[in-house]
Scaffold this active site. Structure first.
Site, PDB file in Angstrom:
ATOM      1  N   GLY A  10     -16.746  25.173  -5.136  1.00 46.74           N
ATOM      2  CA  GLY A  10     -16.593  23.865  -5.758  1.00 46.74           C
ATOM      3  C   GLY A  10     -15.702  22.953  -4.940  1.00 46.74           C
ATOM      4  O   GLY A  10     -14.738  23.393  -4.329  1.00 46.74           O
ATOM      5  N   ARG A  71     -22.457  27.024  -2.690  1.00 53.70           N
ATOM      6  CA  ARG A  71     -22.095  28.351  -3.209  1.00 53.70           C
ATOM      7  C   ARG A  71     -23.027  29.395  -2.589  1.00 53.70           C
ATOM      8  O   ARG A  71     -23.732  30.120  -3.275  1.00 53.70           O
ATOM      9  CB  ARG A  71     -22.189  28.371  -4.733  1.00 53.70           C
ATOM     10  N   ASP A 102     -12.018  32.372  -4.524  1.00 57.39           N
ATOM     11  CA  ASP A 102     -12.193  33.819  -4.405  1.00 57.39           C
ATOM     12  C   ASP A 102     -13.550  34.209  -3.836  1.00 57.39           C
ATOM     13  O   ASP A 102     -13.652  35.196  -3.099  1.00 57.39           O
ATOM     14  CB  ASP A 102     -11.956  34.512  -5.754  1.00 57.39           C
ATOM     15  N   THR A 125      -8.727  26.062  -5.010  1.00 60.05           N
ATOM     16  CA  THR A 125      -9.417  26.074  -6.299  1.00 60.05           C
ATOM     17  C   THR A 125      -8.607  25.280  -7.304  1.00 60.05           C
ATOM     18  O   THR A 125      -7.383  25.402  -7.353  1.00 60.05           O
ATOM     19  CB  THR A 125      -9.642  27.499  -6.837  1.00 60.05           C
ATOM     20  N   ASP A 127      -8.732  25.948 -10.268  1.00 58.91           N
ATOM     21  CA  ASP A 127      -8.438  26.915 -11.327  1.00 58.91           C
ATOM     22  C   ASP A 127      -7.092  27.606 -11.149  1.00 58.91           C
ATOM     23  O   ASP A 127      -6.585  28.225 -12.092  1.00 58.91           O
ATOM     24  CB  ASP A 127      -9.534  27.992 -11.378  1.00 58.91           C
ATOM     25  N   ASP A 129      -6.327  30.332  -9.686  1.00 62.34           N
ATOM     26  CA  ASP A 129      -6.471  31.733 -10.079  1.00 62.34           C
ATOM     27  C   ASP A 129      -6.514  32.712  -8.909  1.00 62.34           C
ATOM     28  O   ASP A 129      -6.936  33.851  -9.061  1.00 62.34           O
ATOM     29  CB  ASP A 129      -7.720  31.919 -10.941  1.00 62.34           C
ATOM     30  N   ARG A 171     -12.616  28.655 -15.657  1.00 66.19           N
ATOM     31  CA  ARG A 171     -13.338  29.925 -15.730  1.00 66.19           C
ATOM     32  C   ARG A 171     -12.538  30.955 -16.518  1.00 66.19           C
ATOM     33  O   ARG A 171     -12.254  30.728 -17.678  1.00 66.19           O
ATOM     34  CB  ARG A 171     -13.721  30.416 -14.332  1.00 66.19           C
TER      35      ARG A 171
END
Length: 343
Positions: A10, A71, A102, A125, A127, A129, A171
């Site tokens: 992304g 992706r 990741d 990211t 996120d 994460d 996510r």
């Protein structure tokens, strides 16, 4: 030295700052940089552009990535791995800086361990994460976008005496939901790391009403699990090349539950890709630049199989495999701090 760069997964505010940092370091050392277009797809096809400081100096304020993204998972097709190795040879690459989350870094790690390709990772990211780094660039811009959106939504929620449920990305990690909820003073938030407690949420919202607050804000992470609905809420059952389902829709479910149980008009808003877009914050421009500079230096030192990471205020090199071994979940301490506002 000739260094390739790619951005995968992304898009994310701050990507261009990383590219700019790497290119400047390599140019200062007398080397050359090229950009592989559209993530691992460009590494497979060899589609690329030349990157120079003159070209990359003005891009620090731009969102997204000038290299494009995708992706693409080359490990789904062994012939594509061979094509990547061939691309390295055809372009005369001495190193590759892979900028991604990741999935992108997971591919980079396997290419290093299984094929011996000279790769360096850079964590990206919204996120937040990725393990082995305290923060990823893109996260700060994202939570500021969410915070501003909630600030705007609050005025209409208060005007109409409604409850608004705001669904955010993340996510299977709750960093975006937690940070944006705290920053915006939301009444309640739901994250993947904790079991959803519908009764507690309703009790909190009702208590606020009883105290005279005539509206409510609930922030819900897209990856939060509703036990009554069998787990994650997904848009459909299709998966991407890395096996991920398309999460989304939990905001609508939560809004219906609130309205049915409380009898108060409740609406849901899904912020979606708005959270990824636009101009990067000052923090993400600085972090992206610093990570790019250090990635460039790792390439010059031929210190491959590493990822640049933020530890405290310093940028350090960590083993790439450690960065993709496990997801970095929201830490328990945040729940303890947020719990003060549920009383």
């Amino acid at each position: 030295m000739k260094v390739g760069l790619l951005t995968g997964g992304g898009d994310c505010p701050g990507l261009n700052a990383v590219i700019r940092g790497v290119v400047k370091v390599i140019d200062n050392a007398g080397g050359k940089s090229i950009g592989l277009l559209e993530g691992w797809r460009g590494a497979i096809t060899g589609n690329h552009i030349e990157l120079t400081p003159k070209f990359t100096d003005p891009i620090i304020d731009k969102g997204g990535t000038i290299l494009g993204s995708s992706r693409t998972n080359p490990f789904k097709n062994p012939t594509e791995i061979d094509q990547i190795v061939e691309t390295f040879g055809n372009l005369g690459l001495d190193a590759l800086v892979a900028i991604g989350g990741d999935d992108t870094l997971g591919v980079a790690s396997k290419l290093y361990s299984e094929k011996g390709l000279p790769v360096i990772g850079c964590p990206k990211t919204i996120d937040n994460d990725l393990s082995a780094t305290d923060q990823t660039f893109g996260f700060d811009t994202c939570i500021n976008i969410v915070m501003e959106a909630i600030d705007r939504l609050r005025t209409t929620a208060e005007s109409h005496r409604r409850i608004l449920v705001v669904e955010v990305m993340g996510r299977h990690a709750g960093w975006i939901a937690c940070y944006s909820a705290i920053a915006s003073g939301a009444d309640y938030f739901m994250v993947p790391e904790r079991e959803v407690n519908i009764k507690e949420m309703i009790d909190v919202l009702q208590k606020r009403r009883d105290e005279g607050k005539n509206y409510g804000i609930v922030v819900v992470s897209e990856g939060a699990k509703l036990n009554t609905d069998g787990g994650f809420v997904t848009k459909d059952q299709e998966v991407d090349e890395f096996g991920h389902v398309k999460l989304g829709g939990i905001g609508d479910h939560v809004a219906k539950v609130i309205e049915n149980r409380m009898g108060i008009e409740t609406r849901s808003v899904t912020l979606g890709h708005l959270q990824r877009g636009g101009t990067p914050s000052a923090f993400d421009r600085v972090l992206g630049t610093r990570l790019g500079v250090h990635a460039g230096h790792l390439a010059l030192k031929k210190d491959f199989g590493k990822m640049v990471a933020m530890r405290g205020t310093q940028i350090v090199a960590v083993e790439l495999k450690d960065a993709v071994d496990q997801m970095r979940e929201l830490e328990d301490s945040f729940f303890d701090e947020a719990a003060e506002f549920l009383k």
